[in-house]
Write a protein that holds these residues in place. Structure first.
Motif, PDB file in Angstrom:
ATOM      1  N   GLN A  76     -26.198 -57.142 106.916  1.00  0.00           N
ATOM      2  CA  GLN A  76     -24.806 -56.669 106.897  1.00  0.00           C
ATOM      3  C   GLN A  76     -24.397 -56.184 105.506  1.00  0.00           C
ATOM      4  OE1 GLN A  76     -23.261 -60.333 108.456  1.00  0.00           O
ATOM      5  NE2 GLN A  76     -23.031 -59.521 110.532  1.00  0.00           N
ATOM      6  N   THR A  77     -24.903 -56.846 104.476  1.00  0.00           N
ATOM      7  CA  THR A  77     -24.560 -56.433 103.110  1.00  0.00           C
ATOM      8  C   THR A  77     -25.011 -55.001 102.855  1.00  0.00           C
ATOM      9  OG1 THR A  77     -24.675 -58.703 102.311  1.00  0.00           O
ATOM     10  CG2 THR A  77     -24.882 -56.972 100.660  1.00  0.00           C
ATOM     11  N   TRP A  78     -26.144 -54.609 103.443  1.00  0.00           N
ATOM     12  CA  TRP A  78     -26.615 -53.229 103.289  1.00  0.00           C
ATOM     13  C   TRP A  78     -25.934 -52.286 104.282  1.00  0.00           C
ATOM     14  CZ3 TRP A  78     -31.873 -55.829 102.382  1.00  0.00           C
ATOM     15  CH2 TRP A  78     -32.120 -55.918 101.010  1.00  0.00           C
ATOM     16  N   GLY A  79     -24.938 -52.780 105.016  1.00  0.00           N
ATOM     17  CA  GLY A  79     -24.099 -51.896 105.813  1.00  0.00           C
ATOM     18  C   GLY A  79     -24.497 -51.740 107.270  1.00  0.00           C
ATOM     19  N   ALA A  80     -25.505 -52.461 107.737  1.00  0.00           N
ATOM     20  CA  ALA A  80     -25.940 -52.336 109.130  1.00  0.00           C
ATOM     21  C   ALA A  80     -25.169 -53.310 110.030  1.00  0.00           C
ATOM     22  CB  ALA A  80     -27.439 -52.592 109.239  1.00  0.00           C
ATOM     23  N   THR A  81     -25.269 -53.058 111.335  1.00  0.00           N
ATOM     24  CA  THR A  81     -24.642 -53.919 112.341  1.00  0.00           C
ATOM     25  C   THR A  81     -25.729 -54.787 112.975  1.00  0.00           C
ATOM     26  OG1 THR A  81     -23.099 -52.123 112.796  1.00  0.00           O
ATOM     27  CG2 THR A  81     -23.209 -53.901 114.412  1.00  0.00           C
ATOM     28  N   VAL A  82     -25.427 -56.063 113.167  1.00  0.00           N
ATOM     29  CA  VAL A  82     -26.388 -56.980 113.779  1.00  0.00           C
ATOM     30  C   VAL A  82     -25.820 -57.501 115.085  1.00  0.00           C
ATOM     31  CG1 VAL A  82     -27.892 -58.957 113.368  1.00  0.00           C
ATOM     32  CG2 VAL A  82     -26.876 -57.769 111.434  1.00  0.00           C
ATOM     33  N   HIS A  83     -26.624 -57.443 116.140  1.00  0.00           N
ATOM     34  CA  HIS A  83     -26.240 -58.028 117.426  1.00  0.00           C
ATOM     35  C   HIS A  83     -27.169 -59.190 117.739  1.00  0.00           C
ATOM     36  CE1 HIS A  83     -23.893 -54.416 117.968  1.00  0.00           C
ATOM     37  NE2 HIS A  83     -24.982 -53.663 117.889  1.00  0.00           N
ATOM     38  N   ARG A  84     -26.588 -60.258 118.256  1.00  0.00           N
ATOM     39  CA  ARG A  84     -27.424 -61.333 118.769  1.00  0.00           C
ATOM     40  C   ARG A  84     -28.029 -60.873 120.087  1.00  0.00           C
ATOM     41  NH1 ARG A  84     -28.159 -65.749 121.872  1.00  0.00           N
ATOM     42  NH2 ARG A  84     -28.767 -67.701 120.844  1.00  0.00           N
ATOM     43  N   SER A  85     -29.359 -60.972 120.214  1.00  0.00           N
ATOM     44  CA  SER A  85     -30.049 -60.555 121.439  1.00  0.00           C
ATOM     45  C   SER A  85     -30.483 -61.796 122.218  1.00  0.00           C
ATOM     46  CB  SER A  85     -31.273 -59.698 121.081  1.00  0.00           C
ATOM     47  OG  SER A  85     -32.038 -59.430 122.237  1.00  0.00           O
ATOM     48  N   THR A 107     -32.715 -68.521 123.828  1.00  0.00           N
ATOM     49  CA  THR A 107     -33.086 -68.151 122.456  1.00  0.00           C
ATOM     50  C   THR A 107     -33.311 -66.668 122.276  1.00  0.00           C
ATOM     51  OG1 THR A 107     -35.446 -68.360 122.918  1.00  0.00           O
ATOM     52  CG2 THR A 107     -34.303 -70.340 122.157  1.00  0.00           C
ATOM     53  N   GLY A 108     -33.459 -65.920 123.364  1.00  0.00           N
ATOM     54  CA  GLY A 108     -33.900 -64.536 123.249  1.00  0.00           C
ATOM     55  C   GLY A 108     -35.368 -64.477 122.879  1.00  0.00           C
ATOM     56  N   SER A 109     -35.911 -63.254 122.828  1.00  0.00           N
ATOM     57  CA  SER A 109     -37.311 -63.074 122.439  1.00  0.00           C
ATOM     58  C   SER A 109     -37.457 -61.685 121.852  1.00  0.00           C
ATOM     59  CB  SER A 109     -38.231 -63.230 123.643  1.00  0.00           C
ATOM     60  OG  SER A 109     -38.162 -62.070 124.463  1.00  0.00           O
ATOM     61  N   LEU A 110     -38.548 -61.473 121.121  1.00  0.00           N
ATOM     62  CA  LEU A 110     -38.804 -60.156 120.549  1.00  0.00           C
ATOM     63  C   LEU A 110     -38.894 -59.115 121.665  1.00  0.00           C
ATOM     64  CD1 LEU A 110     -38.995 -59.284 117.660  1.00  0.00           C
ATOM     65  CD2 LEU A 110     -41.460 -59.598 117.734  1.00  0.00           C
ATOM     66  N   GLY A 111     -39.476 -59.498 122.801  1.00  0.00           N
ATOM     67  CA  GLY A 111     -39.604 -58.569 123.921  1.00  0.00           C
ATOM     68  C   GLY A 111     -38.244 -58.098 124.418  1.00  0.00           C
ATOM     69  N   ILE A 112     -37.307 -59.000 124.571  1.00  0.00           N
ATOM     70  CA  ILE A 112     -35.968 -58.619 125.033  1.00  0.00           C
ATOM     71  C   ILE A 112     -35.285 -57.748 123.980  1.00  0.00           C
ATOM     72  CG2 ILE A 112     -33.685 -59.475 125.692  1.00  0.00           C
ATOM     73  CD1 ILE A 112     -35.122 -62.114 126.565  1.00  0.00           C
ATOM     74  N   ALA A 113     -35.419 -58.131 122.707  1.00  0.00           N
ATOM     75  CA  ALA A 113     -34.759 -57.380 121.630  1.00  0.00           C
ATOM     76  C   ALA A 113     -35.312 -55.955 121.543  1.00  0.00           C
ATOM     77  CB  ALA A 113     -34.926 -58.109 120.298  1.00  0.00           C
ATOM     78  N   ILE A 114     -36.638 -55.809 121.715  1.00  0.00           N
ATOM     79  CA  ILE A 114     -37.231 -54.462 121.728  1.00  0.00           C
ATOM     80  C   ILE A 114     -36.629 -53.660 122.874  1.00  0.00           C
ATOM     81  CG2 ILE A 114     -39.361 -53.150 122.130  1.00  0.00           C
ATOM     82  CD1 ILE A 114     -40.920 -55.338 120.698  1.00  0.00           C
ATOM     83  N   SER A 115     -36.565 -54.265 124.044  1.00  0.00           N
ATOM     84  CA  SER A 115     -36.022 -53.546 125.204  1.00  0.00           C
ATOM     85  C   SER A 115     -34.598 -53.093 124.927  1.00  0.00           C
ATOM     86  CB  SER A 115     -36.039 -54.459 126.435  1.00  0.00           C
ATOM     87  OG  SER A 115     -37.346 -54.911 126.690  1.00  0.00           O
ATOM     88  N   GLU A 116     -33.796 -53.930 124.309  1.00  0.00           N
ATOM     89  CA  GLU A 116     -32.404 -53.549 124.025  1.00  0.00           C
ATOM     90  C   GLU A 116     -32.347 -52.357 123.059  1.00  0.00           C
ATOM     91  OE1 GLU A 116     -29.082 -56.345 124.502  1.00  0.00           O
ATOM     92  OE2 GLU A 116     -30.380 -57.745 123.416  1.00  0.00           O
ATOM     93  N   ALA A 117     -33.147 -52.423 121.999  1.00  0.00           N
ATOM     94  CA  ALA A 117     -33.120 -51.334 121.012  1.00  0.00           C
ATOM     95  C   ALA A 117     -33.642 -50.035 121.608  1.00  0.00           C
ATOM     96  CB  ALA A 117     -33.941 -51.733 119.775  1.00  0.00           C
TER      97      ALA A 117
END
Lengths: 454, 454
Positions: free
Chosen positions: A177-186, A202-212
């Motif tokens: 966030q300090t560098w100006g980006a937005t973070v979403h909890r996946s 907890t989410g997973s890398l697989g779900i987060a990839i799918s969201e992005a």
């Protein structure tokens, strides 16, 4: 004693001006990614909705070297060249005749090697007129690096952060966030993929990839960005190994063995490929060791097969060692190494015996990291702690053989955001999880239909 | 554009081999510390129970330069020389004709300038046969640096950490433990000073100092170690300014103004003293700005008087600007700047008009730090954010004057352990506390009896 140098520094003029494309020198037939429906090779057109053409060209480039754009070099100058150290105090602590060198990437703003590829990815997207990048991040190393790079090139950045990391690593989140980006909890409620997994605790890398990927596929002004695995990502990281080659020459030594940890493969490839090129082209006799977690033993226990790059099956099929795209490794702290597959380039080298893989348990890697920190000062991230474990084994072998072997390893990042894991280790409370053999069997049984690899 | 260098690097051979002792060049009468009972000058014998003779000799040395021991140089090589940067992206973001340079000390293992003095302090104690060092730490920068230095020289290290920091900054605590030191939450039940303050909810630097001094005074094999204020501490830090002198020469520029934050004064002195020496000896015309928090405005609102160095009144009386040893500043995040007094050397320079002091509010310093991070990549600690605020003022003045003034500032540490403060700032939740005028009045009313200073 103290007259002996411990650092080999280069000047800004010595930053490499091209990347090393090992794809050209890879032995055996090319194994392109396949479209999962047709099983035909996936071409540039299949990747165009997600990536700018500049990166797609790098992904499939037939040239042995790729020029680094001037704007990327200008940004590299903020932290490159990185130092190469001779770990003299660590050698004395280990009582070994080995000469131990490490290439330290923790001096980048984000604290790891990841900005080496985040910067050219942001640059190529900005040049293509893209306004926003979407990505996933596990422990946060990649998300913070892309946020930093997007700040340099005026891009918006949206990061889907694995829920458990979002909760446990608020500092990495704040850095993004300090560098100006937005973070979403996946999982988030911003995507279909997130909503479908809303109940995942907890989410997973697989779900987060799918969201992005979903966000990038649906918005024309938004592209997707990946921090490892793909050819162009490893290509960008070869600045590490090229600098290390020059620095080892300055030290007047030649490594007998090069060691790095492997998660998706970009850290390993970045250090090793310029040295591997000399093996493949000039017959140099260097050994290479890829260190991975026993809790996610892709290279040591996986099968060599075509598989999806993500957990939910949205990507092309990739030729690699895999534990099965449905395999969920236990929660070791080396979040950057918790991936079911690996870079196709690195996997092909392992398959052909040019790279040896070793797997280590979590506690023995933290033991190695603490020994290193007390001797050299730098507190390593949990990922390179795997490489340090392998270094100790090699240093002991050198002592037993009575040989001053030269060991070079990649210290790809500092552990400033992983100190709770150190606290647990020092307090005797760090878990040493094993994966479930039944889960691995089940994941390997659900590999997609595709041509067999040999 | 990108052909212009952004970093000025030195080699290991360029690490200074002596420290600069500005005490010798200080204008006016010497103002030695006084015994609080007799009001006679406190001599080496008064300090011997706490410090080794090697450090006491440095504290009162009449020599303009003090040789750096070979073993200290060997340890400095682990991270020194540190880089000097030209902040070209920050200049463009500020749209200023000023040339902005910064000396970055965040590349040390502990992430700040503090190891520059922790290493020689650990070395001199080890040489004197001391087995253990006791110290206090607020936010944890000093405690982690001394833990690192003790690991290098085989000393035990015991750190009394201010209770609120102990609770809020578990990562700094874990860092201290990773290097093998012991951390106690202060007030502890290990000392009389701790027991007497057992009900204090957060603890304070004053209580923690008392605990560490008590432990050191009672155990002959244990000494005390201080991270700022004293002459020998500032002496050790002059490696910063000596390197910066060489690097500015390599850049072909001369600073018009040198800027650093001041808490106890060691960061400011370390950067500024080698430049001040040229002002005092050679008539160089450099301006100096000391940046401090408005919540703890020692140099801008304090009185110039003899006062205790600690809150409970155990130390000799020191000639300095002070807010009164009983003054407790509000809890700004720049924990390293929350000190009621300042180094006598720095105070004498302010008193004589050679250094100008400026005070800044917490929120305006974080605003400056975020601007800097988005331009240059490095996320600053809250302490040097005060210097960056002053840099922005100077850069704006240069723009208004239409002059390419040369600004040099000290970026004494990174903010990796302060990101919760950034999160609060970015979320609009960061407090902007003011001190109570009534508290200041009361603290100034209880200064000890001592000769007046002019």
């Amino acid at each position: 004693m103290s007259e002996e140098p411990v650092k080999y520094l280069l000047s800004e003029r010595d930053i490499p001006e091209q990347w090393v494309n090992l794809l050209v020198d890879l032995p055996g037939d090319p194994l392109p990614p396949l479209h999962p429906g047709t099983l035909e090779p996936a071409g540039p057109a299949d990747l165009a909705p997600l990536f700018p053409m500049g990166l797609i060209e790098q992904e499939v480039s037939p040239e042995p070297f790729v020029a680094i754009p001037e704007e990327v070099l200008a940004a590299y100058r903020l932290w490159r060249p990185t130092p190469l150290y001779r770990a003299r105090r660590f050698e004395r602590a280990l009582d070994t005749p080995a000469h131990i060198y490490y290439k330290y990437e923790g001096t980048s703003p984000a604290g790891s090697h990841k900005p080496n590829t985040a910067v050219p990815q942001a640059y190529e997207n900005a040049r293509a007129g893209v306004r926003r990048l979407a990505t996933e991040t596990g422990a946060g190393q990649w998300g913070s690096s892309l946020a930093f790079a997007c700040a340099l090139f005026g891009l918006e950045c949206e990061v889907f952060m694995v829920g458990s990391s979002y909760d446990q690593k608020p500092y990495r989140r704040s850095m993004i966030q300090t560098w100006g980006a937005t973070v979403h909890r996946s999982p988030s409620d911003l995507t279909q993929a997130g909503k479908a997994n809303a109940s995942h605790p907890t989410g997973s890398l697989g779900i987060a990839i799918s969201e992005a990927v979903e966000v990038a596929a649906q918005a024309p002004e938004t592209h997707y960005s990946l921090g490892s695995v793909l050819n162009h990502v490893l290509l960008h990281q070869t600045v590490i190994g090229q600098e290390a080659l020059a620095q080892m020459a300055a030290a007047g030594e030649e490594p007998d063995v090069v060691i790095a940890c492997v998660g998706g493969g970009s850290n390993f490839g970045g250090l090793a490929f310029p040295f591997l090129r000399r093996v493949l082209r000039d017959g140099a006799r260097t050994r290479f060791i890829a260190a991975e977690p026993a809790a996610c033993p892709t290279l040591t226990r996986g099968v060599y097969a075509y598989d999806f790059g993500d957990t939910v099956g949205l990507t092309p099929l990739i030729a690699m060692y895999t534990l099965g795209h449905g395999f969920v490794p236990p929660p070791v702290h080396a979040g950057g190494l918790r991936y079911h597959g690996d870079s196709p380039l690195v996997c092909a080298l392992v398959k052909r015996g040019l790279v040896q893989a070793r797997a280590y348990r979590q506690n023995e890697t933290f033991d190695a990291a603490v020994q290193f920190a007390r001797a050299e000062g730098v507190i390593p991230a949990p990922e390179p702690a795997h490489a340090i474990r392998a270094v100790i084994d090699e240093a002991e072998a050198a002592r037993e053989a009575g040989e001053p072997r030269v060991i070079l390893f990649g210290l790809c990042g500092h552990g400033h955001f992983d100190l709770s894991a150190y606290e647990a280790y020092l307090g005797g409370r760090l878990e040493d999880p094993e994966f479930s053999e039944a889960d691995l069997e089940a994941a390997l049984a659900s590999l997609p239909k595709a041509p067999a690899l040999t």
